[in-house]
Design a protein around this motif. Structure first.
Motif, short mmCIF file in Angstrom:
data_model
loop_
_atom_site.label_atom_id
_atom_site.label_comp_id
_atom_site.label_asym_id
_atom_site.label_seq_id
_atom_site.Cartn_x
_atom_site.Cartn_y
_atom_site.Cartn_z
N THR A 1 44.16 -37.76 6.24
CA THR A 1 44.07 -37.52 4.81
C THR A 1 44.93 -36.31 4.46
N ILE A 2 45.85 -36.48 3.52
CA ILE A 2 46.65 -35.36 3.04
C ILE A 2 45.75 -34.53 2.12
N LEU A 3 45.59 -33.24 2.42
CA LEU A 3 44.74 -32.38 1.60
C LEU A 3 45.51 -31.74 0.46
N PHE A 4 46.67 -31.16 0.76
CA PHE A 4 47.48 -30.55 -0.29
C PHE A 4 48.87 -30.21 0.24
N GLU A 5 49.77 -29.91 -0.69
CA GLU A 5 51.12 -29.48 -0.38
C GLU A 5 51.36 -28.12 -1.03
N THR A 6 52.18 -27.30 -0.37
CA THR A 6 52.54 -25.98 -0.90
C THR A 6 54.05 -25.80 -0.75
N GLU A 7 54.70 -25.39 -1.84
CA GLU A 7 56.14 -25.11 -1.77
C GLU A 7 56.35 -23.83 -0.98
N LEU A 8 57.32 -23.85 -0.07
CA LEU A 8 57.61 -22.68 0.74
C LEU A 8 58.78 -21.86 0.22
N ASP A 9 59.56 -22.44 -0.67
CA ASP A 9 60.71 -21.74 -1.21
C ASP A 9 61.08 -22.34 -2.57
N MET A 10 62.11 -21.79 -3.16
CA MET A 10 62.62 -22.34 -4.42
C MET A 10 63.54 -23.51 -4.12
N ALA A 11 63.58 -24.49 -4.98
CA ALA A 11 64.47 -25.63 -4.80
C ALA A 11 65.92 -25.17 -4.89
N LYS B 1 77.07 -36.11 -9.20
CA LYS B 1 75.76 -36.08 -8.56
C LYS B 1 75.34 -34.64 -8.29
N THR B 2 74.02 -34.43 -8.29
CA THR B 2 73.44 -33.17 -7.86
C THR B 2 72.34 -33.51 -6.85
N ALA B 3 72.31 -32.77 -5.74
CA ALA B 3 71.28 -32.94 -4.72
C ALA B 3 70.35 -31.73 -4.78
N VAL B 4 69.05 -31.98 -4.70
CA VAL B 4 68.04 -30.92 -4.77
C VAL B 4 67.17 -31.02 -3.52
N GLN B 5 66.97 -29.87 -2.85
CA GLN B 5 66.16 -29.82 -1.63
C GLN B 5 65.20 -28.65 -1.71
N GLN B 6 63.99 -28.84 -1.15
CA GLN B 6 62.99 -27.78 -1.13
C GLN B 6 62.15 -27.93 0.14
N SER B 7 61.73 -26.81 0.73
CA SER B 7 60.85 -26.84 1.90
C SER B 7 59.39 -26.88 1.43
N VAL B 8 58.61 -27.78 2.04
CA VAL B 8 57.22 -28.00 1.62
C VAL B 8 56.32 -28.00 2.86
N GLU B 9 55.19 -27.31 2.73
CA GLU B 9 54.15 -27.35 3.77
C GLU B 9 53.09 -28.35 3.35
N VAL B 10 52.75 -29.25 4.24
CA VAL B 10 51.71 -30.25 4.00
C VAL B 10 50.54 -29.94 4.94
N ALA C 1 49.09 -28.57 9.91
CA ALA C 1 50.09 -28.26 8.88
C ALA C 1 51.47 -28.58 9.44
N LEU C 2 52.30 -29.14 8.59
CA LEU C 2 53.68 -29.44 8.96
C LEU C 2 54.61 -29.07 7.83
N GLN C 3 55.88 -28.96 8.14
CA GLN C 3 56.90 -28.68 7.12
C GLN C 3 57.85 -29.86 7.06
N TYR C 4 58.15 -30.26 5.83
CA TYR C 4 59.23 -31.23 5.63
C TYR C 4 60.07 -30.74 4.47
#
Length: 127
Positions: free
Chosen positions: A12-22, A32-41, A104-107
């Motif tokens: 069960t995914i409990l929550f996500e937290t942004e680790l940085d600014m996009a 085109k514009t590409a947007v990337q952000q690090s997220v902790e799940v 917890a993992l980061q993607y």
């Protein structure tokens, strides 16, 4: 509305937290514009049945080992909590062994979108 299979493992995914600014990367040539952000799940893994404690312990231990880091390619493990025993009363009104562990993992999600760019006008100055 049906019972879990014997020896079930439920994630069960409990929550996500942004680790940085996009971060945006612009490609005016392709519009085109590409947007990337690090997220902790943070997720909860529930292990059921007679082997539940062993499975939860194995998962918590391997999550902090190079085995998992090498096996996961689209994300990376960050940390895990110690397994907890939390039996439940199942659909037959009987106690069922359940062990849970939080992981917890980061993607790094990556999205592209169309974007129109305005070019600078070419101005020539002739003396």
């Amino acid at each position: 509305n049906s019972p879990l299979p014997d020896e079930a493992v439920v994630m069960t995914i409990l929550f996500e937290t942004e680790l940085d600014m996009a971060v945006s990367r612009y490609d005016p040539a392709a519009d085109k514009t590409a947007v990337q952000q690090s997220v902790e799940v943070t997720m909860q893994i529930d292990c059921y049945g007679p082997q539940a404690g062993t499975r939860a312990r194995k998962l918590a231990t391997l999550w902090k080992n190079h085995y998992t880091t090498a096996a996961l390619t689209r994300c990376q493990p960050l940390y895990s909590n110690s397994p907890k025993r939390m039996p439940i009363i199942n659909e037959k009104s009987a106690y069922e062994d359940r062990w849970l562990v939080e992981l917890a993992l980061q993607y790094n999600p990556y999205f592209e979108h169309d974007q129109t760019f305005l070019g600078m006008p070419q101005i020539s100055i002739n003396p």
